[in-house]
Design a protein around this motif. Structure first.
Motif, PDB file in Angstrom:
ATOM      1  N   CYS A 210      -2.109 -14.405   8.418  1.00  0.00           N
ATOM      2  CA  CYS A 210      -3.065 -14.024   9.460  1.00  0.00           C
ATOM      3  C   CYS A 210      -4.026 -12.978   8.901  1.00  0.00           C
ATOM      4  O   CYS A 210      -5.004 -13.313   8.272  1.00  0.00           O
ATOM      5  N   GLY A 211      -3.746 -11.689   9.122  1.00  0.00           N
ATOM      6  CA  GLY A 211      -4.674 -10.654   8.685  1.00  0.00           C
ATOM      7  C   GLY A 211      -4.796 -10.548   7.178  1.00  0.00           C
ATOM      8  O   GLY A 211      -3.818 -10.702   6.440  1.00  0.00           O
ATOM      9  N   ILE A 212      -6.017 -10.289   6.719  1.00  0.00           N
ATOM     10  CA  ILE A 212      -6.307 -10.021   5.302  1.00  0.00           C
ATOM     11  C   ILE A 212      -7.170  -8.769   5.234  1.00  0.00           C
ATOM     12  O   ILE A 212      -8.128  -8.627   5.997  1.00  0.00           O
ATOM     13  N   ARG A 213      -6.834  -7.868   4.326  1.00  0.00           N
ATOM     14  CA  ARG A 213      -7.695  -6.716   4.060  1.00  0.00           C
ATOM     15  C   ARG A 213      -7.722  -6.466   2.554  1.00  0.00           C
ATOM     16  O   ARG A 213      -6.704  -6.625   1.868  1.00  0.00           O
ATOM     17  N   PHE A 214      -8.889  -6.050   2.048  1.00  0.00           N
ATOM     18  CA  PHE A 214      -9.038  -5.691   0.644  1.00  0.00           C
ATOM     19  C   PHE A 214      -8.970  -4.170   0.495  1.00  0.00           C
ATOM     20  O   PHE A 214      -9.457  -3.429   1.357  1.00  0.00           O
ATOM     21  N   THR A 215      -8.370  -3.718  -0.593  1.00  0.00           N
ATOM     22  CA  THR A 215      -8.406  -2.292  -0.897  1.00  0.00           C
ATOM     23  C   THR A 215      -9.845  -1.883  -1.217  1.00  0.00           C
ATOM     24  O   THR A 215     -10.665  -2.733  -1.610  1.00  0.00           O
ATOM     25  N   PRO A 216     -10.193  -0.597  -1.035  1.00  0.00           N
ATOM     26  CA  PRO A 216     -11.583  -0.171  -1.241  1.00  0.00           C
ATOM     27  C   PRO A 216     -12.140  -0.485  -2.627  1.00  0.00           C
ATOM     28  O   PRO A 216     -13.348  -0.673  -2.769  1.00  0.00           O
ATOM     29  N   ASP A 217     -11.279  -0.533  -3.651  1.00  0.00           N
ATOM     30  CA  ASP A 217     -11.775  -0.868  -4.988  1.00  0.00           C
ATOM     31  C   ASP A 217     -11.963  -2.369  -5.190  1.00  0.00           C
ATOM     32  O   ASP A 217     -12.427  -2.808  -6.252  1.00  0.00           O
ATOM     33  N   GLY A 218     -11.606  -3.164  -4.189  1.00  0.00           N
ATOM     34  CA  GLY A 218     -11.794  -4.604  -4.257  1.00  0.00           C
ATOM     35  C   GLY A 218     -10.815  -5.344  -5.133  1.00  0.00           C
ATOM     36  O   GLY A 218     -10.934  -6.557  -5.308  1.00  0.00           O
ATOM     37  N   LYS A 219      -9.818  -4.654  -5.662  1.00  0.00           N
ATOM     38  CA  LYS A 219      -8.923  -5.277  -6.631  1.00  0.00           C
ATOM     39  C   LYS A 219      -7.724  -5.987  -6.008  1.00  0.00           C
ATOM     40  O   LYS A 219      -7.154  -6.901  -6.613  1.00  0.00           O
ATOM     41  N   THR A 220      -7.310  -5.560  -4.821  1.00  0.00           N
ATOM     42  CA  THR A 220      -6.100  -6.102  -4.212  1.00  0.00           C
ATOM     43  C   THR A 220      -6.383  -6.596  -2.803  1.00  0.00           C
ATOM     44  O   THR A 220      -7.051  -5.904  -2.017  1.00  0.00           O
ATOM     45  N   ALA A 221      -5.874  -7.788  -2.491  1.00  0.00           N
ATOM     46  CA  ALA A 221      -5.903  -8.295  -1.121  1.00  0.00           C
ATOM     47  C   ALA A 221      -4.506  -8.131  -0.539  1.00  0.00           C
ATOM     48  O   ALA A 221      -3.507  -8.453  -1.193  1.00  0.00           O
ATOM     49  N   VAL A 222      -4.439  -7.602   0.671  1.00  0.00           N
ATOM     50  CA  VAL A 222      -3.168  -7.445   1.368  1.00  0.00           C
ATOM     51  C   VAL A 222      -3.160  -8.451   2.513  1.00  0.00           C
ATOM     52  O   VAL A 222      -4.057  -8.444   3.356  1.00  0.00           O
ATOM     53  N   VAL A 223      -2.145  -9.318   2.528  1.00  0.00           N
ATOM     54  CA  VAL A 223      -2.106 -10.433   3.471  1.00  0.00           C
ATOM     55  C   VAL A 223      -0.872 -10.321   4.360  1.00  0.00           C
ATOM     56  O   VAL A 223       0.264 -10.232   3.857  1.00  0.00           O
ATOM     57  N   ALA A 224      -1.076 -10.337   5.673  1.00  0.00           N
ATOM     58  CA  ALA A 224       0.032 -10.338   6.624  1.00  0.00           C
ATOM     59  C   ALA A 224       0.547 -11.761   6.791  1.00  0.00           C
ATOM     60  O   ALA A 224      -0.237 -12.679   7.036  1.00  0.00           O
ATOM     61  N   LEU A 225       1.872 -11.945   6.668  1.00  0.00           N
ATOM     62  CA  LEU A 225       2.456 -13.292   6.675  1.00  0.00           C
ATOM     63  C   LEU A 225       3.247 -13.590   7.947  1.00  0.00           C
ATOM     64  O   LEU A 225       4.189 -14.377   7.944  1.00  0.00           O
ATOM     65  N   GLY A 226       2.860 -12.968   9.068  1.00  0.00           N
ATOM     66  CA  GLY A 226       3.389 -13.350  10.371  1.00  0.00           C
ATOM     67  C   GLY A 226       4.891 -13.234  10.501  1.00  0.00           C
ATOM     68  O   GLY A 226       5.486 -12.200  10.217  1.00  0.00           O
ATOM     69  N   ARG A 227       5.520 -14.315  10.938  1.00  0.00           N
ATOM     70  CA  ARG A 227       6.955 -14.295  11.230  1.00  0.00           C
ATOM     71  C   ARG A 227       7.831 -14.259   9.972  1.00  0.00           C
ATOM     72  O   ARG A 227       9.058 -14.207  10.066  1.00  0.00           O
ATOM     73  N   ALA A 228       7.199 -14.271   8.816  1.00  0.00           N
ATOM     74  CA  ALA A 228       7.954 -14.020   7.580  1.00  0.00           C
ATOM     75  C   ALA A 228       8.369 -12.550   7.504  1.00  0.00           C
ATOM     76  O   ALA A 228       9.249 -12.192   6.710  1.00  0.00           O
TER      77      ALA A 228
ATOM     78  N   ILE B  33       4.425  -8.644   3.979  1.00  0.00           N
ATOM     79  CA  ILE B  33       3.041  -8.703   3.524  1.00  0.00           C
ATOM     80  C   ILE B  33       3.036  -9.066   2.039  1.00  0.00           C
ATOM     81  O   ILE B  33       3.988  -8.768   1.311  1.00  0.00           O
ATOM     82  N   ALA B  34       1.972  -9.723   1.612  1.00  0.00           N
ATOM     83  CA  ALA B  34       1.812 -10.086   0.207  1.00  0.00           C
ATOM     84  C   ALA B  34       0.674  -9.276  -0.396  1.00  0.00           C
ATOM     85  O   ALA B  34      -0.371  -9.100   0.237  1.00  0.00           O
ATOM     86  N   LEU B  35       0.876  -8.779  -1.605  1.00  0.00           N
ATOM     87  CA  LEU B  35      -0.182  -8.124  -2.360  1.00  0.00           C
ATOM     88  C   LEU B  35      -0.691  -9.123  -3.392  1.00  0.00           C
ATOM     89  O   LEU B  35       0.088  -9.671  -4.182  1.00  0.00           O
ATOM     90  N   VAL B  36      -1.993  -9.372  -3.372  1.00  0.00           N
ATOM     91  CA  VAL B  36      -2.586 -10.402  -4.224  1.00  0.00           C
ATOM     92  C   VAL B  36      -3.641  -9.765  -5.121  1.00  0.00           C
ATOM     93  O   VAL B  36      -4.524  -9.036  -4.636  1.00  0.00           O
ATOM     94  N   ASP B  37      -3.563 -10.033  -6.414  1.00  0.00           N
ATOM     95  CA  ASP B  37      -4.579  -9.580  -7.358  1.00  0.00           C
ATOM     96  C   ASP B  37      -5.833 -10.440  -7.165  1.00  0.00           C
ATOM     97  O   ASP B  37      -5.784 -11.656  -7.314  1.00  0.00           O
ATOM     98  N   VAL B  38      -6.940  -9.805  -6.803  1.00  0.00           N
ATOM     99  CA  VAL B  38      -8.152 -10.559  -6.472  1.00  0.00           C
ATOM    100  C   VAL B  38      -8.714 -11.283  -7.690  1.00  0.00           C
ATOM    101  O   VAL B  38      -9.202 -12.412  -7.581  1.00  0.00           O
ATOM    102  N   ALA B  39      -8.647 -10.665  -8.859  1.00  0.00           N
ATOM    103  CA  ALA B  39      -9.218 -11.277 -10.067  1.00  0.00           C
ATOM    104  C   ALA B  39      -8.460 -12.533 -10.488  1.00  0.00           C
ATOM    105  O   ALA B  39      -9.062 -13.563 -10.809  1.00  0.00           O
ATOM    106  N   THR B  40      -7.112 -12.449 -10.463  1.00  0.00           N
ATOM    107  CA  THR B  40      -6.318 -13.591 -10.921  1.00  0.00           C
ATOM    108  C   THR B  40      -5.891 -14.506  -9.785  1.00  0.00           C
ATOM    109  O   THR B  40      -5.438 -15.613 -10.010  1.00  0.00           O
ATOM    110  N   ARG B  41      -5.988 -13.975  -8.544  1.00  0.00           N
ATOM    111  CA  ARG B  41      -5.580 -14.707  -7.338  1.00  0.00           C
ATOM    112  C   ARG B  41      -4.082 -15.011  -7.343  1.00  0.00           C
ATOM    113  O   ARG B  41      -3.638 -16.022  -6.792  1.00  0.00           O
ATOM    114  N   LYS B  42      -3.324 -14.126  -7.946  1.00  0.00           N
ATOM    115  CA  LYS B  42      -1.872 -14.267  -8.007  1.00  0.00           C
ATOM    116  C   LYS B  42      -1.191 -13.193  -7.150  1.00  0.00           C
ATOM    117  O   LYS B  42      -1.648 -12.051  -7.096  1.00  0.00           O
ATOM    118  N   VAL B  43      -0.086 -13.585  -6.506  1.00  0.00           N
ATOM    119  CA  VAL B  43       0.708 -12.627  -5.749  1.00  0.00           C
ATOM    120  C   VAL B  43       1.422 -11.702  -6.727  1.00  0.00           C
ATOM    121  O   VAL B  43       2.112 -12.155  -7.640  1.00  0.00           O
TER     122      VAL B  43
END
Length: 322
Positions: free
Chosen positions: A232-250, A253-263
């Motif tokens: 559901c929710g996605i937010r990027f850290t101010p430096d743009g390097k990390t995406a934080v993703v809310a995974l609902g009923r799981a 949250i997942a931390l994703v490297d924006v450059a590589t697109r890997k968790v």
């Protein structure tokens, strides 16, 4: 030398903690018809403000003076004075507003109207409707591109993202996505749009120039069944390097490297994490946990919860400000 390095790291950590601690967190409580106010320094609630029915989307005005919250059952976006906690206006949002986006120039609110399949732009100064655009059924997530060219709105029912040209105020394309897109975020450079598809269990990345999906990120939190992974929710850290993703009923949250697109990490949080916000210095995430009625405070560098703060009934969204 080693002692000096340890002292320096401790000082940096203390400075980052003090920066995040100087903020205030606001939480919309969907079942409690309230907004919880939490002091980030003490990590404790300091006030509860009554608001309209079924509050969901929440954000702070660009000038920092007001809180806006979608009172979905009242078919209004409520404007709250941050200094007093009082509702000072019910803005004409259209039917069943769920999420919105304050325009980057601070003049408008772009509101998704779930029941009447429209995007409503509200002029904040005059508190009137500036314009409306018909979009796909069950619109929810809304975002404006950093260059002010595009407004995007998710259509949950039609499994697409609607692209609105702000110069003409017309929808130009419905881009197909995975099932039930709930939230959208542009990267800081405006080159990518990240889309959380709840039932699809994915985050998809679209190229803004071509308006095509270029990558799909899947999630596999340890010990969690696939059907519980509901991005559901996605937010990027101010430096743009990390995406934080809310995974609902799981409940993760997942931390994703924006450059590589890997968790890079999964962090267990409270129950049914729906939306989140990031501290101004990028050191913390604050998650709204709708079934445990609390907020998880996550140290992003350590990838762990450092506090759990009680909120109202059914936390849905969060907003943070100095």
């Amino acid at each position: 030398m080693r002692k000096r390095m340890i002292a320096l790291m401790a000082a940096v950590s203390a400075f980052a903690s003090s920066e995040a601690g100087a903020e205030t967190l606001y939480v919309s409580n969907e079942r409690g018809n309230s907004v919880s106010v939490i002091d980030a320094a003490s990590m404790k609630p300091v006030a509860t403000w009554p608001v309209g029915g079924r509050p969901r989307g929440i954000a702070i005005s660009r000038d920092g003076k007001y809180i806006f919250v979608c009172a979905s059952n009242d078919h209004a976006v409520q404007m709250i004075d941050r200094a007093t906690g009082k509702v000072i206006a019910n803005l004409p949002s259209g039917e069943d507003p769920e999420q919105f986006f304050p325009s980057r120039d601070g003049k408008l609110l772009f509101v998704a109207n779930e029941d009447n399949a429209a995007l409503t732009a509200i002029d904040i100064a005059s508190r009137t409707v500036a314009f409306q655009v018909d979009v796909g059924k069950e619109p929810e997530g809304v975002a404006e591109s950093p260059d002010g060219k595009w407004l995007v709105v998710t259509s949950e029912d039609e499994n697409e993202v609607n692209w609105i040209d702000l110069s003409t105020k017309a929808m130009v394309e419905g881009m197909p996505t995975d099932q039930r897109p709930r939230h959208v975020e542009f990267t800081q450079d405006g080159g990518q749009l990240w889309i959380a598809a709840e039932i699809g269990g994915t985050v998809q990345i679209a190229d803004v120039v071509t308006r095509k999906i270029v990558e799909t990120i899947r999630f596999a939190p340890p010990g969690v069944k696939d059907y519980l992974v509901l991005p559901c929710g996605i937010r990027f850290t101010p430096d743009g390097k990390t995406a934080v993703v809310a995974l609902g009923r799981a409940n993760v949250i997942a931390l994703v490297d924006v450059a590589t697109r890997k968790v890079t990490a999964y962090v267990p949080v409270g129950k049914r994490v729906w939306h989140l916000s990031i501290s101004g210095d990028g050191t913390r995430a604050y998650t709204a946990n709708g079934l445990s009625d609390d907020v998880s405070v996550v140290d992003l560098a350590a990838a762990k919860v450092i506090a759990t703060v009680p909120a109202g009934q059914g936390p849905w969204g969060t907003a943070v400000a100095p």
